[in-house]
Scaffold this motif. Sequence first.
Motif, short mmCIF file in Angstrom:
data_model
loop_
_atom_site.label_atom_id
_atom_site.label_comp_id
_atom_site.label_asym_id
_atom_site.label_seq_id
_atom_site.Cartn_x
_atom_site.Cartn_y
_atom_site.Cartn_z
N HIS A 197 39.63 96.70 28.88
CA HIS A 197 40.14 96.19 30.15
C HIS A 197 39.44 96.89 31.32
CE1 HIS A 197 43.00 94.23 27.68
NE2 HIS A 197 43.71 95.30 27.42
N PHE A 198 38.89 96.10 32.23
CA PHE A 198 38.26 96.63 33.43
C PHE A 198 38.93 96.00 34.63
CE2 PHE A 198 35.17 95.96 36.87
CZ PHE A 198 34.85 97.27 37.16
N GLN A 199 39.31 96.81 35.62
CA GLN A 199 39.96 96.29 36.81
C GLN A 199 39.10 96.54 38.03
OE1 GLN A 199 43.90 98.14 36.46
NE2 GLN A 199 44.75 96.10 36.13
N GLY A 200 38.97 95.51 38.85
CA GLY A 200 38.22 95.61 40.08
C GLY A 200 38.12 94.23 40.71
N ILE A 201 37.50 94.17 41.88
CA ILE A 201 37.30 92.88 42.53
C ILE A 201 35.87 92.83 43.08
CG2 ILE A 201 38.35 93.72 44.70
CD1 ILE A 201 39.32 90.73 45.06
N GLY A 202 35.09 91.91 42.52
CA GLY A 202 33.74 91.72 42.97
C GLY A 202 33.71 90.86 44.22
N ILE A 203 33.03 91.33 45.25
CA ILE A 203 32.80 90.55 46.47
C ILE A 203 31.29 90.37 46.53
CG2 ILE A 203 33.08 90.43 48.97
CD1 ILE A 203 35.74 90.45 47.48
N GLU A 204 30.79 89.20 46.12
CA GLU A 204 29.40 89.03 45.73
C GLU A 204 28.68 87.99 46.59
OE1 GLU A 204 29.48 88.18 41.52
OE2 GLU A 204 31.23 89.48 41.25
N PRO A 205 27.94 88.43 47.61
CA PRO A 205 27.11 87.49 48.38
C PRO A 205 26.06 86.86 47.48
CG PRO A 205 27.36 89.58 49.54
CD PRO A 205 27.85 89.80 48.15
N VAL A 206 25.96 85.53 47.51
CA VAL A 206 25.06 84.85 46.58
C VAL A 206 24.39 83.64 47.22
CG1 VAL A 206 26.38 85.53 44.51
CG2 VAL A 206 26.91 83.37 45.66
N ASN A 207 23.26 83.29 46.63
CA ASN A 207 22.66 81.97 46.83
C ASN A 207 22.53 81.42 45.42
OD1 ASN A 207 21.14 79.71 47.52
ND2 ASN A 207 20.12 80.80 49.20
N SER A 208 23.60 80.79 44.93
CA SER A 208 23.75 80.53 43.50
C SER A 208 24.88 79.54 43.27
CB SER A 208 24.06 81.86 42.80
OG SER A 208 24.41 81.69 41.45
N TYR A 209 24.93 78.97 42.06
CA TYR A 209 26.05 78.14 41.62
C TYR A 209 26.95 79.00 40.74
CZ TYR A 209 28.68 74.40 39.33
OH TYR A 209 29.68 73.58 38.84
N PHE A 210 28.03 79.50 41.33
CA PHE A 210 28.88 80.48 40.65
C PHE A 210 27.96 81.51 39.99
CE2 PHE A 210 31.59 76.83 41.30
CZ PHE A 210 32.80 77.40 41.63
N ASP A 211 28.23 81.92 38.75
CA ASP A 211 27.30 82.82 38.04
C ASP A 211 26.73 82.13 36.81
OD1 ASP A 211 29.55 82.82 36.43
OD2 ASP A 211 29.46 84.95 35.97
N ARG A 212 26.75 80.79 36.82
CA ARG A 212 26.21 80.02 35.70
C ARG A 212 25.30 78.92 36.23
NH1 ARG A 212 28.42 80.19 30.66
NH2 ARG A 212 26.54 78.97 30.21
N ASN A 213 24.14 79.33 36.69
CA ASN A 213 23.19 78.37 37.22
C ASN A 213 22.69 77.41 36.15
OD1 ASN A 213 22.66 79.38 40.15
ND2 ASN A 213 22.73 81.20 38.87
N ASP A 214 22.80 77.82 34.88
CA ASP A 214 22.41 76.93 33.80
C ASP A 214 23.36 75.76 33.65
OD1 ASP A 214 24.41 78.75 33.00
OD2 ASP A 214 23.86 78.58 30.89
N LEU A 215 24.54 75.85 34.27
CA LEU A 215 25.52 74.77 34.20
C LEU A 215 25.62 73.98 35.50
CD1 LEU A 215 28.45 76.56 32.30
CD2 LEU A 215 26.65 75.10 31.35
N PRO A 240 25.33 71.18 38.11
CA PRO A 240 25.14 69.73 37.92
C PRO A 240 23.80 69.22 38.41
CG PRO A 240 27.30 70.22 38.87
CD PRO A 240 26.52 71.49 38.91
N ASP A 241 23.24 69.88 39.45
CA ASP A 241 21.93 69.46 39.96
C ASP A 241 21.27 70.64 40.67
OD1 ASP A 241 22.84 69.48 42.80
OD2 ASP A 241 24.01 67.72 42.16
N ALA A 242 20.00 70.47 41.02
CA ALA A 242 19.22 71.55 41.61
C ALA A 242 19.77 71.97 42.97
CB ALA A 242 17.76 71.13 41.74
N GLU A 243 20.30 71.02 43.72
CA GLU A 243 20.84 71.36 45.04
C GLU A 243 22.03 72.29 44.92
OE1 GLU A 243 22.55 69.20 49.10
OE2 GLU A 243 21.74 67.99 47.47
N LEU A 244 22.92 72.00 43.99
CA LEU A 244 24.08 72.88 43.80
C LEU A 244 23.67 74.22 43.21
CD1 LEU A 244 26.93 70.54 42.51
CD2 LEU A 244 26.87 71.85 44.63
N ALA A 245 22.63 74.24 42.40
CA ALA A 245 22.17 75.50 41.81
C ALA A 245 21.73 76.48 42.90
CB ALA A 245 21.03 75.24 40.84
N GLY A 246 21.26 75.95 44.03
CA GLY A 246 20.86 76.80 45.14
C GLY A 246 19.67 77.66 44.78
N GLY A 247 19.51 78.76 45.49
CA GLY A 247 18.43 79.68 45.22
C GLY A 247 17.64 80.03 46.46
N VAL A 248 16.93 81.14 46.37
CA VAL A 248 16.09 81.64 47.45
C VAL A 248 14.66 81.23 47.19
CG1 VAL A 248 15.23 83.73 48.58
CG2 VAL A 248 17.64 83.60 47.86
#
Length: 332
Positions: A281-299, A301-309
């Motif tokens: 068990h690990f407790q914490g809260i990630g506050i994660e600035p991203v240019n990404s589709y959640f943390d599963r870019n492989d899922l 639905p399309d390239a626009e939602l996948a985002g990216g730099v």
Amino acid sequence: MRQTSGPTPASTTSPAAKNAPERWHIGNRFAELDIFATGAALHHARFHLPGGKTVSPMAEASWHETGLEGAAGHIQTIGGEWPCVPFGTTAHDKHHHGFGSDMPWQVLAQDDDSILLGITYPAGHKVKKLERRIRLLTDRPAIECALHIYVNEDCVLPIGLHPIFRLPQEEDAFAIHAHQHGRVMTAPQDIAPRDSKLAAHEVASETGQVRRKDGQSSNIWRQTVQLGEEIIAISDSEGHMRLDYVAEGFCADLRWDAKDFPNCLIWVANPGLQAISPAPHFQGIGIEPVNSYFDRNDLAPDAELAGGVTLRADQPWSCRYEISCSLLDTQA
């Protein structure tokens, strides 16, 4: 014992236990922290506030000194803050959160209150190398981080930052201030953690209320103790999140350039990692600035939602961001 000022030279660093990651230390009168070689992650950050108050806002795993057999490098050292290139799971890198998250970095330069680290990626990777500078500000309790990405070819990659803060377990002891932002949504079913208590693919109300699987609702900004392991995406963030440690009398601020990272993920680990054997068990809260589709870019639905730099081989891409702390009653 850690130094109270000045660096611990890399050549003389000795881990507290044989399984502990190599680490270095920097400090000044406003703050101090350790840097682990794995992921170039900052850990054990301590901020010295007015009136002699010292606070530690970052979460840390309990197994850093003993290791966690069979776990990826970033799980072995989870906690603190580190950069993810590429962020999440992608077709570009077999490591979740990228090669640099799981592997040791090298110190390139160091002085009393700053350190520069670098890592070279494997041949054939789109990323050539990363450099990361961590600097303690000399006028207030704040840490400035800079990331430089060099690539072998022009490409678009999801990039993200991964600060993990402590998550108090008492009601009304903690609050999140997301400032200006767009839609706030829980993860879709194929991404939602196994132990999530929030319903999948739900949009939060303007006040932060989100429907739970049991039909009730929780306020994600002020009722984190009611949550399980969650992934929540904030779109169109202005680049500022504040965490109020109400019971402890201080707040932690994370600031970044919204042009670099237009969105922000919240990873609630209350606890988290239960689906990743053998992580306890690990407790914490990630506050994660991203240019990404959640943390599963492989899922995505399309390239626009996948985002990216957009990265270019003829020039490095750089970003800067800051973690700071202040007394709660001085925060506007």
